[in-house]
Design a protein around this motif. Structure first.
Motif, PDB file in Angstrom:
ATOM      1  N   THR A  17       5.857  -8.591  -1.889  1.00 58.78           N
ATOM      2  CA  THR A  17       5.763  -8.016  -0.545  1.00 58.78           C
ATOM      3  C   THR A  17       7.128  -7.573  -0.045  1.00 58.78           C
ATOM      4  N   THR A  18       8.152  -8.389  -0.298  1.00 60.35           N
ATOM      5  CA  THR A  18       9.484  -8.118   0.257  1.00 60.35           C
ATOM      6  C   THR A  18      10.372  -7.302  -0.678  1.00 60.35           C
ATOM      7  N   ASN A  21      11.738  -4.015   0.559  1.00 62.43           N
ATOM      8  CA  ASN A  21      12.927  -3.944   1.417  1.00 62.43           C
ATOM      9  C   ASN A  21      14.186  -3.585   0.628  1.00 62.43           C
ATOM     10  N   LYS A 319      10.071  -5.655   5.895  1.00 63.36           N
ATOM     11  CA  LYS A 319       8.669  -5.928   5.568  1.00 63.36           C
ATOM     12  C   LYS A 319       8.588  -7.386   5.136  1.00 63.36           C
TER      13      LYS A 319
END
Length: 379
Positions: A17-18, A21, A319
């Motif tokens: 998910t990250t 970034n 995010k």
């Protein structure tokens, strides 16, 4: 910089998910010994897979191996990656034994590699805000850190799934213990703000041996620990970790001239409050105190003391995973990649990572260690 991930369990979704970034990180592929789980993960995120761990080690383009396997596998797999000439970013703890963690750190130093450890929450905007505001409260004297995750064993944890469908490893979490799983989130803040710990007095216990269906067949680690840490800088901190008390991941720093309060160490932009002796108590605090006097009873909830500090709202928001794990997990890998490219040391690596690992082990294993416990590592 090309990275490869080993271990595609529950926490791997937080990293995926990250990862968005940090476009400077290129994911070469992933691997998991559970081939069904590996396929499920790769199909969901549409990423390449490696047939085995050895293929990752043989890939000359991979700079960093990200070790997201279970804690008992951290030592051996990280060691193999280092010996293959790879930098390693490892989920916490570095190892299940201090001697093994120290061996990994020494090996990385000898090979001129960076061995970094999660968690990455000390790279958060909240941490930067607190570090910048420390001077406002004078010399820090006393810190209260909470890492209570609530009675998760009473929840329907058997049904919890990550975005890609991985089960939350509840049985394994109970085996490893909440201290080894969670203390690092507070310890990373504490050592980065106040330096190394000289000694601690700790207590740990298994307070709830019955944790539901399927837990009777496993040997469970302590589900509660508390430690009083004496820092070389003179700061004293109390840290509690548990799986029963109401959820609380706050941090309170009390100094000669005021107080800083952080609402949630798992929140990249947690609410941070500053109260100074010079400006006195806020109107909200005064009203709450007056209400207690009028009602002649303690209020279970009161506003945090002081004024809420502001963040820079012009920056693009990161995010993040959904609540409660609002941490830029991949931020630690990005910081490691920058350190490698620039040829500079990385604070969360080497001796600091070993220090945090030793602290977590000392808290978790307090019942079998002499008290006070004198730290072997420093930085």
């Amino acid at each position: 910089m090309k990275i490869a991930i080993i271990g595609t369990g529950f926490v791997a979704d937080y990293y995926m998910t990250t990862l968005a970034n940090h476009p400077q990180l290129v994911l070469g592929g992933v691997y998991d010994r559970d081939l069904a789980r590996l396929k499920q993960f790769a199909d969901y995120y549409k990423v390449a897979t490696y047939p085995d761990f050895e293929t990752i080690l043989a890939d000359n383009e991979v700079n960093i191996v990200v070790n997201l396997t279970t804690p008992e596998n951290h030592y051996l797999l990280s060691k193999q990656a280092l010996e293959a000439g790879k930098h390693v970013y490892c989920e916490k703890p570095l190892a299940m034994r201090y001697e093994e963690a120290a061996e990994l750190v020494a090996l990385a130093e000898r090979l001129d590699l960076i061995l970094a450890s999660a968690p990455a929450n000390a790279l958060s905007d909240a941490h930067k805000l607190v570090a910048k505001s420390l001077d406002d409260i004078g010399k820090p004297r006393l810190v209260y850190a909470q890492m209570e995750d609530g009675p998760v064993f009473r929840a329907n944890w058997q049904q919890w799934r990550s975005g890609s469908g991985a089960r939350w490893p509840g049985l394994h979490e109970f085996e490893v213990g909440c201290t080894l799983e969670h203390a690092g989130y507070a310890l990373s803040w504490l050592v980065s703000l106040f330096g190394p710990v000289e000694s601690l007095i700790a207590f740990s216990a298994l307070t709830f041996p019955e944790k539901g269906l399927g837990t009777g067949a496993i040997t469970m680690a302590p589900d509660f620990s508390v430690g009083c840490l004496q820092f070389r800088s003179g700061v004293v901190a109390r840290l509690t970790c548990g799986l029963a008390a109401p959820r609380d991941r706050s941090l309170i720093v009390l100094g000669d001239k005021g107080t800083l309060t952080v609402g949630d160490l798992w929140d990249h932009r947690s609410a941070v409050y500053l109260e100074t002796a010079a400006k006195g108590r806020s109107l909200r605090t005064k009203l709450a105190d007056l209400m207690e006097v009028r009602l002649k009873r303690f209020l279970p909830w009161k506003p945090p003391p002081g004024r809420k500090l502001a963040y820079d709202r012009s920056a693009k928001p990161a995010k993040l995973p959904a609540y409660p794990s609002q941490i830029d997990f991949a931020g630690g890998i990005a910081a490691q990649a920058a350190a490698i490219e620039q040829g500079k040391p990385l604070f969360s690596s080497g001796k600091v990572a070993l220090h945090i690992t030793e602290l977590a082990l000392a808290l978790n294993n307090a019942v079998s260690l002499p008290q006070p416990y004198k730290m072997q590592s420093t930085f």
